[in-house]
Every structure is written in structure tokens, then in C-alpha cells.
Design a protein around this motif. Structure first.
Motif, PDB file in Angstrom:
ATOM      1  N   UNK A 322       0.979  -1.451  -0.051  1.00  0.00           N
ATOM      2  CA  UNK A 322       0.114   0.023  -0.109  1.00  0.00           C
ATOM      3  C   UNK A 322       0.825   1.226   0.044  1.00  0.00           C
ATOM      4  N   UNK A 323       1.987   1.086   0.630  1.00  0.00           N
ATOM      5  CA  UNK A 323       3.033   2.161   0.619  1.00  0.00           C
ATOM      6  C   UNK A 323       3.470   2.544  -0.623  1.00  0.00           C
ATOM      7  N   UNK A 324       3.464   1.573  -1.591  1.00  0.00           N
ATOM      8  CA  UNK A 324       3.924   1.716  -3.186  1.00  0.00           C
ATOM      9  C   UNK A 324       2.561   1.914  -3.917  1.00  0.00           C
ATOM     10  N   UNK A 325       1.485   2.104  -3.412  1.00  0.00           N
ATOM     11  CA  UNK A 325       0.030   2.430  -4.313  1.00  0.00           C
ATOM     12  C   UNK A 325      -0.399   1.108  -4.824  1.00  0.00           C
ATOM     13  N   UNK A 326       0.077  -0.072  -4.440  1.00  0.00           N
ATOM     14  CA  UNK A 326      -0.360  -1.211  -5.254  1.00  0.00           C
ATOM     15  C   UNK A 326      -1.784  -1.773  -4.523  1.00  0.00           C
ATOM     16  N   UNK A 327      -2.809  -2.036  -5.355  1.00  0.00           N
ATOM     17  CA  UNK A 327      -4.021  -2.419  -4.880  1.00  0.00           C
ATOM     18  C   UNK A 327      -3.959  -3.659  -4.247  1.00  0.00           C
ATOM     19  N   UNK A 328      -4.437  -3.884  -3.053  1.00  0.00           N
ATOM     20  CA  UNK A 328      -4.113  -5.324  -2.219  1.00  0.00           C
ATOM     21  C   UNK A 328      -5.204  -5.343  -1.151  1.00  0.00           C
ATOM     22  N   UNK A 329      -5.489  -6.316  -0.845  1.00  0.00           N
ATOM     23  CA  UNK A 329      -6.424  -6.753   0.440  1.00  0.00           C
ATOM     24  C   UNK A 329      -5.873  -7.870   1.241  1.00  0.00           C
ATOM     25  N   UNK A 330      -6.427  -7.872   2.515  1.00  0.00           N
ATOM     26  CA  UNK A 330      -5.712  -8.579   3.516  1.00  0.00           C
ATOM     27  C   UNK A 330      -7.093  -9.114   4.052  1.00  0.00           C
ATOM     28  N   UNK A 331      -7.568 -10.397   3.857  1.00  0.00           N
ATOM     29  CA  UNK A 331      -8.617 -11.141   4.646  1.00  0.00           C
ATOM     30  C   UNK A 331      -8.250 -11.849   5.794  1.00  0.00           C
ATOM     31  N   UNK A 332      -8.497 -11.795   7.231  1.00  0.00           N
ATOM     32  CA  UNK A 332      -8.041 -12.123   8.303  1.00  0.00           C
ATOM     33  C   UNK A 332      -9.202 -13.137   8.642  1.00  0.00           C
ATOM     34  N   UNK A 333      -8.988 -14.596   8.863  1.00  0.00           N
ATOM     35  CA  UNK A 333     -10.103 -15.406   9.631  1.00  0.00           C
ATOM     36  C   UNK A 333      -9.794 -15.655  10.955  1.00  0.00           C
ATOM     37  N   UNK A 334     -10.454 -14.932  11.593  1.00  0.00           N
ATOM     38  CA  UNK A 334     -10.197 -15.007  13.183  1.00  0.00           C
ATOM     39  C   UNK A 334     -10.206 -16.492  13.851  1.00  0.00           C
ATOM     40  N   UNK A 335      -9.469 -16.563  14.569  1.00  0.00           N
ATOM     41  CA  UNK A 335      -9.277 -17.971  15.391  1.00  0.00           C
ATOM     42  C   UNK A 335      -9.011 -19.256  14.606  1.00  0.00           C
ATOM     43  N   UNK A 336      -8.533 -18.977  13.539  1.00  0.00           N
ATOM     44  CA  UNK A 336      -7.924 -19.991  12.649  1.00  0.00           C
ATOM     45  C   UNK A 336      -6.676 -20.094  12.658  1.00  0.00           C
ATOM     46  N   UNK A 337      -6.142 -21.428  12.476  1.00  0.00           N
ATOM     47  CA  UNK A 337      -4.615 -21.636  12.357  1.00  0.00           C
ATOM     48  C   UNK A 337      -4.326 -21.917  10.929  1.00  0.00           C
TER      49      UNK A 337
END
Length: 359
Positions: A322-337
């Protein structure tokens, strides 16, 4: 297709250094055992879960966001899949040079407006995704990705699921070059597969997620920097033949090896020594270190309770992009290993939705 809700990380991620990976204290035996057992379990469960790729009927299925944040069944069952196993993409490396191909059922020529006097043919050029399995760079097999590949092909993508050379017999960057060789094979066979080479993606989980991300972010670097993650010469003609990666999805990827303790040798089987001994290799293998403005859109999926590859490494990677202006997403799944994030249907469905959007 209805949009799939996400339990995504806050867009304003702080740019924090990646924490040392949870497995840095493991010995080589522990890493090997975990990788082999995990790969075996993933394969059994992912093949069994292929039945869950789509609902039993064609009706839309709703979910309770509070119970299954980010989950959704496919809006439609999708088409049939033609599968071709153990196709050779690199004849020089034995089984490591084989791939499985998943093709959407033929829909060769279909009129856009059947009632019109001169209907236009539907294009035969389809998006393609190269899929890279996990296993700590030392184990695993393409068959462990069956469920994800099958589901993706049902949605109209040509899927190439690859094997690659494994450590410790083959150290970095052999695995990275094998992903590139698979891309070259796709370039050679695009016409017969009816693939649009302007719509190529990469998907991998764990070590496969790392390799997918690394191949993508290094592609726009200078020839000298690219060569640091390859055994190809700087002026090798193959560099110019590689298809441009349009989008990447990576699950649970190790993203930055520069934070490992200087004397730790847990990754020597893959990287050839400790960080103090080969610092340039640790940097060349780190996607976070290579984030730049020319990188393709990237979606990271990571378990919130992943203690093998902590989610902080993905947060830092996304922050650098994101600092470089790249389109990105982060999906976190809670409580999963680590393993359960791979098996969770939300990972598969989020990946499919991402490629349907980007390719």
C-alpha cells in the motif's frame, strides 16, 4: 454472483516490521514432520471437501455474518470440469516438472444475442490461474490443491496446478524458477487451452503462497534484481517470454525472512545457510522487500491464530504494498490456524471471488 462479505483487515494498516516466524525455533526434523503430516492431511481433506465446492442445488444460500463472517456458498453450481493429470511442463525434472490441468467444460461458440440475424461468437479466450502447493518448500504435491482447482475451474478459469523441485535437495531459487517454467509452458500452450495471456493469475498457500507472491513482485524489477531469485542468466531469453501476472491470491504466505535471527538455521535447508551467512538470499526471497509500484493486485488470506506463519508477516507485506500504491487486500479469518485456514470454505470462496473480479 453475489459478493462475498469479508472479515478483512482495516485498510489503514500500520507499517510494522514483520515478526519472526513462529517456526524459527523448530529444528529441521520438526519442520519436516509438520510439513509431511500437514501435506497428507490437507490432501485427504481437500479431496473430500470437493463436494462442498458448490451447494447441492442451484439456489442461493445465505449465511449468518456473525457466525460465518466472510462465508458464502457459490451463487450457482458452475459448470463441469475436464481434468488432465500429470501433464509434463518441464521434462528435465521428473515428477517435479508435472502439472494437473483443470479445464472448464467446453462452451466453444455461443451467440451473445441468439435472436439476432448475425450473432457474435462468445470469446474462447479464458482466464488462467497457476496454482502452487504448500509444504514448507520440502514436501507436498499438486494433488493437495484439488478442491481449490476444481472449484476455480467450475467458475470458468483454466487452472494449472504444479509440482516443483523440493528442498533440501533443491534449494532456493529452484522452486521460484519452476513456477516461471510453468508460466512459460502456459505461454506455449495458450492457444490450445484457449487462454488469454493478458488474464493470468497466481494462487498458492503457505510455501506456495510465498512462491506466488515472490514471482509476481519481482517481475517488474531490474534484470539484476530479478536474477537474484533465479538460476537463469540476466540475459536469458526466457525472461521476455513470461506472461505478465495480472493478479495474485496467496494464503498464509511467509513474506519476509529478513526478521529472522542472524544465527538461526531453521531455513538453511531451503535458503542455504543462516541469515548472517547469506543475507542477500534472505532478502531476495522476501516478497516484502521487493514491493514496488509495478506489482500486480494482491489478495492475502491469513488465519488470525496462525502460529506457524503469524499474520503479522502478511500485515507488513500489505502495508509495504500500500505504501507503493499497489491494490491489495488482506482477509483475516479469526481464531483459525495455518491448516484450518487452508481448509475453511471462506478461503476458497474469497480466492474465487478475487480472480473473478481481477481476471
Amino acid at each position: 454472483m453475489r459478493s462475498i462479505p469479508h472479515s478483512s483487515q482495516d485498510p489503514s494498516l500500520p507499517a510494522k516490521p514483520a515478526a519472526a516466524f513462529g517456526w524459527i525455533g523448530f529444528g529441521a526434523v520438526a519442520i519436516t514432520t509438520f510439513s509431511l503430516v500437514t501435506g497428507f492431511v490437507i490432501g485427504l481433506l481437500s479431496t473430500a471437501s470437493a463436494r462442498a465446492d458448490t451447494p447441492d442445488n442451484g439456489n442461493n444460500t445465505t449465511t449468518e455474518p456473525a457466525v460465518q463472517a466472510g462465508a458464502e456458498e457459490m451463487a450457482e453450481p458452475g459448470g463441469d470440469v475436464i481434468r488432465k493429470f500429470d501433464v509434463v511442463y518441464d521434462p528435465e525434472t521428473g515428477r517435479a516438472g508435472k502439472c494437473d490441468i483443470y479445464l472448464p467444460a467446453p462452451a466453444d461458440i455461443a451467440p451473445v444475442n441468439p435472436g439476432s440475424p448475425d450473432p457474435s461468437p462468445k470469446t474462447n479466450d479464458r482466464p488462467a490461474v497457476v496454482v502452487v502447493h504448500g509444504g514448507g518448500w520440502m514436501s507436498g504435491d499438486k494433488w493437495t490443491m484439488y478442491s481449490h482447482c476444481n472449484a476455480l475451474a467450475k467458475r470458468g478459469h483454466v487452472v494449472i496446478s504444479i509440482n516443483y523441485r523440493l528442498a533440501p535437495e533443491h534449494k532456493f531459487p529452484a522452486q521460484v524458477d519452476d513456477v516461471r517454467k510453468a508460466l512459460l509452458w502456459l505461454d506455449d500452450h495458450a492457444s490450445e487451452l484457449k487462454v488469454d495471456l493478458n488474464r493470468v493469475g497466481l494462487f498458492g498457500y503457505s510455501a506456495g503462497g510465498h512462491l506466488s507472491a515472490l514471482v509476481a513482485v519481482v517481475a517488474d524489477e531490474s534484470p539484476e534484481i530479478r536474477q537474484r531469485s533465479s538460476d537463469w542468466a540476466v540475459d536469458d531469453a526466457r525472461w521476455d517470454r513470461l506472461p505478465k501476472i495480472k493478479a495474485v491470491c496467496a494464503g498464509g504466505p511467509p513474506c519476509d525472512f529478513r526478521e529472522l535471527p542472524p544465527e538461526n538455521t531453521s531455513l538453511a535447508y531451503f535458503l542455504g545457510g543462516s541469515r548472517r551467512q547469506v543475507p542477500e538470499i534472505y532478502r531476495a526471497a522476501s516478497p516484502t522487500a521487493l514491493a514496488s509500484t509495478g506489482d500486480p493486485p494482491i489478495h492475502i488470506i491469513h488465519g488470525g491464530d496462525d502460529f506457524l506463519v503469524p499474520v503479522t508477516t502478511s500485515r507488513s507485506f500489505v502495508a509495504a504494498l500500500r505504501d507503493q500504491g499497489v491494490e491489495c487486500q488482506l482477509t483475516e479469518l479469526p481464531k483459525l490456524g495455518h491448516l484450518m485456514t487452508f481448509m475453511d470454505q471462506r478461503t476458497k470462496q474469497t480466492m474465487i471471488r478475487w480472480f473473478e473480479k481481477m481476471l
